[in-house]
Design a protein around this motif. Structure first.
Motif, mmCIF file in Angstrom:
data_model
loop_
_atom_site.group_PDB
_atom_site.id
_atom_site.type_symbol
_atom_site.label_atom_id
_atom_site.label_comp_id
_atom_site.label_asym_id
_atom_site.label_seq_id
_atom_site.Cartn_x
_atom_site.Cartn_y
_atom_site.Cartn_z
ATOM 1 N N MET A 1 -11.356 12.555 -4.484
ATOM 2 C CA MET A 1 -12.789 12.436 -4.390
ATOM 3 C C MET A 1 -13.558 13.054 -5.680
ATOM 4 S SD MET A 1 -15.261 13.655 -1.397
ATOM 5 C CE MET A 1 -14.032 14.833 -0.668
ATOM 6 N N MET A 2 -14.479 12.194 -6.032
ATOM 7 C CA MET A 2 -15.225 12.714 -7.115
ATOM 8 C C MET A 2 -16.182 13.565 -6.905
ATOM 9 S SD MET A 2 -15.955 9.124 -9.349
ATOM 10 C CE MET A 2 -16.973 10.031 -10.700
ATOM 11 N N LYS A 3 -16.283 14.746 -7.552
ATOM 12 C CA LYS A 3 -17.143 15.954 -7.162
ATOM 13 C C LYS A 3 -18.539 16.071 -8.116
ATOM 14 C CE LYS A 3 -14.316 18.496 -3.922
ATOM 15 N NZ LYS A 3 -13.858 19.735 -3.739
ATOM 16 N N LYS A 4 -18.063 15.568 -9.321
ATOM 17 C CA LYS A 4 -18.828 15.875 -10.395
ATOM 18 C C LYS A 4 -20.157 14.917 -10.324
ATOM 19 C CE LYS A 4 -18.901 16.585 -15.178
ATOM 20 N NZ LYS A 4 -19.717 18.066 -15.211
ATOM 21 N N ASN A 5 -21.439 15.572 -10.517
ATOM 22 C CA ASN A 5 -22.595 14.783 -10.670
ATOM 23 C C ASN A 5 -22.976 14.207 -11.864
ATOM 24 O OD1 ASN A 5 -25.146 13.902 -10.488
ATOM 25 N ND2 ASN A 5 -26.026 15.467 -8.921
ATOM 26 N N PHE A 6 -23.106 12.819 -12.239
ATOM 27 C CA PHE A 6 -23.298 12.264 -13.360
ATOM 28 C C PHE A 6 -24.711 11.750 -13.494
ATOM 29 C CE2 PHE A 6 -18.576 11.757 -12.922
ATOM 30 C CZ PHE A 6 -18.269 12.225 -14.106
ATOM 31 N N ASN A 7 -25.603 12.304 -12.895
ATOM 32 C CA ASN A 7 -27.174 11.930 -12.925
ATOM 33 C C ASN A 7 -27.824 12.207 -14.348
ATOM 34 O OD1 ASN A 7 -27.095 11.135 -10.161
ATOM 35 N ND2 ASN A 7 -28.248 12.943 -9.311
ATOM 36 N N ASP A 8 -27.427 13.370 -15.055
ATOM 37 C CA ASP A 8 -28.069 13.594 -16.174
ATOM 38 C C ASP A 8 -27.552 12.560 -17.372
ATOM 39 O OD1 ASP A 8 -29.714 15.893 -15.773
ATOM 40 O OD2 ASP A 8 -28.029 16.874 -15.378
ATOM 41 N N LEU A 9 -26.012 12.119 -17.118
ATOM 42 C CA LEU A 9 -25.481 11.434 -17.978
ATOM 43 C C LEU A 9 -26.102 9.820 -17.828
ATOM 44 C CD1 LEU A 9 -23.389 10.527 -20.411
ATOM 45 C CD2 LEU A 9 -21.743 10.259 -18.271
ATOM 46 N N ALA A 10 -26.283 9.551 -16.562
ATOM 47 C CA ALA A 10 -26.799 8.307 -16.200
ATOM 48 C C ALA A 10 -28.339 8.336 -16.746
ATOM 49 C CB ALA A 10 -27.113 8.082 -14.780
ATOM 50 N N LEU A 11 -29.072 9.145 -16.902
ATOM 51 C CA LEU A 11 -30.693 9.239 -17.185
ATOM 52 C C LEU A 11 -30.529 8.975 -18.644
ATOM 53 C CD1 LEU A 11 -32.127 11.843 -15.248
ATOM 54 C CD2 LEU A 11 -32.706 9.382 -15.233
ATOM 55 N N LEU A 12 -29.405 9.717 -19.601
ATOM 56 C CA LEU A 12 -29.271 9.520 -20.997
ATOM 57 C C LEU A 12 -28.909 8.071 -21.252
ATOM 58 C CD1 LEU A 12 -28.953 10.784 -23.862
ATOM 59 C CD2 LEU A 12 -26.330 11.050 -23.241
ATOM 60 N N ILE A 13 -27.929 7.568 -20.491
ATOM 61 C CA ILE A 13 -27.553 6.237 -20.587
ATOM 62 C C ILE A 13 -28.861 5.032 -20.560
ATOM 63 C CG2 ILE A 13 -26.416 4.090 -19.986
ATOM 64 C CD1 ILE A 13 -24.016 6.382 -19.367
ATOM 65 N N LEU A 14 -29.616 5.432 -19.442
ATOM 66 C CA LEU A 14 -30.889 4.652 -19.199
ATOM 67 C C LEU A 14 -31.995 4.825 -20.313
ATOM 68 C CD1 LEU A 14 -32.039 3.050 -16.936
ATOM 69 C CD2 LEU A 14 -33.059 5.077 -16.136
ATOM 70 N N ARG A 15 -32.257 6.010 -20.656
ATOM 71 C CA ARG A 15 -33.082 6.251 -21.781
ATOM 72 C C ARG A 15 -32.776 5.814 -23.239
ATOM 73 N NH1 ARG A 15 -32.420 11.755 -21.527
ATOM 74 N NH2 ARG A 15 -32.316 11.508 -23.893
ATOM 75 N N VAL A 16 -31.563 5.967 -23.530
ATOM 76 C CA VAL A 16 -31.277 5.231 -24.775
ATOM 77 C C VAL A 16 -31.093 3.716 -24.698
ATOM 78 C CG1 VAL A 16 -29.143 5.553 -26.449
ATOM 79 C CG2 VAL A 16 -30.063 7.544 -25.498
#
Length: 124
Positions: A1-16
């Motif tokens: 099960m994935m417990k890591k939250n990738f929201n900040d990485l997702a926002l970086l990818i969205l912004r860039v």
């Protein structure tokens, strides 16, 4: 099960991603500064002002979005520029023609609502 939250990485990818692609539309317009009368005037404020506003929304704001500085504020002119493109410039066009502007608009509204994330100068 994935417990890591990738929201900040997702926002970086969205912004860039969206900021970078927006630059491909804005940077060519910088050449029009030598003769702004060639640029359209969709809002009736004059070609020079329209070009300057487009450059703010398509060059300045995306650079700020990419680096994550004043991100929520930068998302506003980028979103407004895309709203004008979709609903004024392409008002009479079919959905397929408006699609790019609408996708950019959605992305910039999401960035405005969420902020930059921790991988940014804003750190939030």
């Amino acid at each position: 099960m994935m417990k890591k939250n990738f929201n900040d990485l997702a926002l970086l990818i969205l912004r860039v991603g969206f900021g970078g692609f927006m630059l491909t539309h804005g940077i060519p317009k910088m050449g029009m500064l030598s003769n702004p009368s060639d640029f359209g005037d969709p809002m009736g404020v004059g070609s020079t002002i329209s070009l300057i506003l487009a450059l703010i929304g398509e060059v300045v704001a995306p650079i700020l979005l990419i680096i994550g500085f004043k991100t929520k504020w930068a998302a506003i002119p980028a979103a407004i520029t895309m709203a004008v493109a979709a609903f004024v410039v392409h008002a009479k066009d079919d959905l397929a023609t408006k699609e790019h502007a609408l996708l950019f608009l959605i992305a910039f509204v999401v960035i405005f609502l969420t902020g930059a994330g921790k991988y940014s100068i804003d750190k939030g």
